[in-house]
Design a protein around this motif. Sequence first.
Motif, PDB file in Angstrom:
ATOM      1  N   HIS A  97     -19.687  -0.775  41.723  1.00  0.00           N
ATOM      2  CA  HIS A  97     -20.713  -0.873  40.298  1.00  0.00           C
ATOM      3  C   HIS A  97     -19.758  -1.652  39.999  1.00  0.00           C
ATOM      4  CE1 HIS A  97     -18.147   0.975  36.740  1.00  0.00           C
ATOM      5  NE2 HIS A  97     -18.155   1.964  37.974  1.00  0.00           N
ATOM      6  N   ASP A 125     -20.329  -2.194  35.230  1.00  0.00           N
ATOM      7  CA  ASP A 125     -20.735  -2.495  34.214  1.00  0.00           C
ATOM      8  C   ASP A 125     -21.535  -0.883  34.409  1.00  0.00           C
ATOM      9  OD1 ASP A 125     -18.967  -3.657  32.371  1.00  0.00           O
ATOM     10  OD2 ASP A 125     -19.969  -5.436  32.762  1.00  0.00           O
ATOM     11  N   GLY A 126     -21.272  -0.736  35.556  1.00  0.00           N
ATOM     12  CA  GLY A 126     -22.639   0.608  35.357  1.00  0.00           C
ATOM     13  C   GLY A 126     -23.794   0.527  36.532  1.00  0.00           C
ATOM     14  N   GLU A 127     -23.431  -0.832  37.064  1.00  0.00           N
ATOM     15  CA  GLU A 127     -24.532  -1.631  37.716  1.00  0.00           C
ATOM     16  C   GLU A 127     -24.193  -1.838  38.812  1.00  0.00           C
ATOM     17  OE1 GLU A 127     -28.139  -2.381  35.844  1.00  0.00           O
ATOM     18  OE2 GLU A 127     -27.220  -1.117  34.676  1.00  0.00           O
ATOM     19  N   TYR A 130     -27.316  13.115  35.810  1.00  0.00           N
ATOM     20  CA  TYR A 130     -25.745  12.652  36.558  1.00  0.00           C
ATOM     21  C   TYR A 130     -25.578  13.834  36.855  1.00  0.00           C
ATOM     22  CZ  TYR A 130     -25.916   7.396  34.493  1.00  0.00           C
ATOM     23  OH  TYR A 130     -26.191   6.673  34.284  1.00  0.00           O
ATOM     24  N   TYR A 187     -15.475   4.224  30.077  1.00  0.00           N
ATOM     25  CA  TYR A 187     -16.833   4.124  30.930  1.00  0.00           C
ATOM     26  C   TYR A 187     -17.881   5.253  31.330  1.00  0.00           C
ATOM     27  CZ  TYR A 187     -15.582   5.657  35.398  1.00  0.00           C
ATOM     28  OH  TYR A 187     -15.556   6.288  36.599  1.00  0.00           O
ATOM     29  N   GLY A 188     -18.656   5.017  32.156  1.00  0.00           N
ATOM     30  CA  GLY A 188     -19.611   6.899  31.960  1.00  0.00           C
ATOM     31  C   GLY A 188     -20.120   7.222  31.216  1.00  0.00           C
ATOM     32  N   ASN A 220     -29.678   5.442  39.021  1.00  0.00           N
ATOM     33  CA  ASN A 220     -30.133   4.612  38.786  1.00  0.00           C
ATOM     34  C   ASN A 220     -31.029   4.455  39.531  1.00  0.00           C
ATOM     35  OD1 ASN A 220     -29.302   3.459  36.354  1.00  0.00           O
ATOM     36  ND2 ASN A 220     -27.814   2.358  37.446  1.00  0.00           N
ATOM     37  N   GLY A 262     -25.559   5.223  27.397  1.00  0.00           N
ATOM     38  CA  GLY A 262     -24.469   4.986  27.272  1.00  0.00           C
ATOM     39  C   GLY A 262     -23.100   4.650  26.678  1.00  0.00           C
ATOM     40  N   ALA A 278     -23.718   6.229  40.685  1.00  0.00           N
ATOM     41  CA  ALA A 278     -24.691   5.416  39.484  1.00  0.00           C
ATOM     42  C   ALA A 278     -25.895   5.183  39.680  1.00  0.00           C
ATOM     43  CB  ALA A 278     -23.191   4.188  39.175  1.00  0.00           C
ATOM     44  N   ASP A 288     -17.707   7.287  41.919  1.00  0.00           N
ATOM     45  CA  ASP A 288     -18.744   6.612  40.566  1.00  0.00           C
ATOM     46  C   ASP A 288     -20.318   5.554  40.997  1.00  0.00           C
ATOM     47  OD1 ASP A 288     -16.374   5.058  41.406  1.00  0.00           O
ATOM     48  OD2 ASP A 288     -16.152   4.547  39.007  1.00  0.00           O
TER      49      ASP A 288
END
Length: 326
Positions: free
Chosen positions: A284, A286-288, A176, A217-218, A158, A95, A154, A150
Amino acid sequence: MRSIYFIVNPNAGNGRCRKIWDRIETLLIDEQVSFLAFYTEYPGHAKKLAGQIAAKHDGETIIVTVGGDGTLHEVMNGVTRNKNVILGFIPGGSGNDFSRGFKIPSNPVKALQVLLRLIKSDPVQIDNGKMTLADGAEEFFINNMGAGFDALIAYQVNHSPIKAILNKLSLGRLVYVYFLLKELFTFKPTTIDIAIDGKKYSFKQSWFVTVSNQPYYGGGMKIAPAAIPDDGLLDITVVHELSRWKLLLVFISVFWGKHIFFQEVKTFKGRMISIQSAEKLFVHGDGEHVGYTPLKIEIQVKSMQVLTRMQHAPEVNLEARDSNDF
Ligand SMILES: Nc1ncnc2c1ncn2[C@@H]1O[C@H](COP(=O)(O)OP(=O)(O)OP(=O)(O)O)[C@@H](O)[C@H]1O
């Protein structure tokens, strides 16, 4: 003399990061830079390593993440209490939104050259966001957080076994698309209540809300085009009352930051935000994956030092900030 540490996630970028580090390490040795490097061995390890490094030093310490935004997220969460830490980043993930937002070259070798120049000057003080979940757990974000559609995508990506298979075939992006299309037809938009610096808003049929410290982001979507990482404000984006097909259109336009012109997309700026939803939503940072709604978000103004080429933000216009009505 500042100590320099590298925290390397060899698995980032579908395993590409290990090769990137080999190249970076050779260049550092050639340049006679003195440093210490650690490989992460499991999720959560980067946070632990960063915390241990910071605790060992009283003076200024540079910790450079070599990996993706997820690894950087862990590193910054490990050092939020240590004001003597300066963060650097060499993009090695898939990313790499931090490098987009903070003007770091996407090419890792060029990023290293810039980093070695920046090390000689003062770091930039930037804001970050602190999330407090219902159980009192705290988690910080440097790029952005999101609640709803979103965050669900994510999480699924993951935790999907298909991801590893597609990653091996260098088709990681497909996973995705797969979950986006799958959830597009099953996700139930819900009412989200948001308070921004005391003002209350209720959005029916909401897909998601994001809170951003920087625009991207993303993996390159310009979700918050007006976000500035050191302006003392967070940028809020809400997508609501949108048909499933129109969401696809918004999704395409977000790469150019043009989604904000849809009437179903609302944007705000603020410092203290609370998010509640009629249905429990994935969250999420930062995507986590970090948990679920409800939660509170608070800006930590200029609380983090980073090595970046970005320019300082102009003074904040509070009047403009407070005219958030729509
Ligand atoms: N040694 C490791 N083995 C497995 N996972 C790790 C390891 N080190 C860190 N991680 C986890 O890898 C995840 C992804 O890392 P990161 O975002 O930096 O890379 P990425 O290439 O962008 O990843 P993604 O493929 O998810 O986009 C993070 O959740 C982090 O906790």
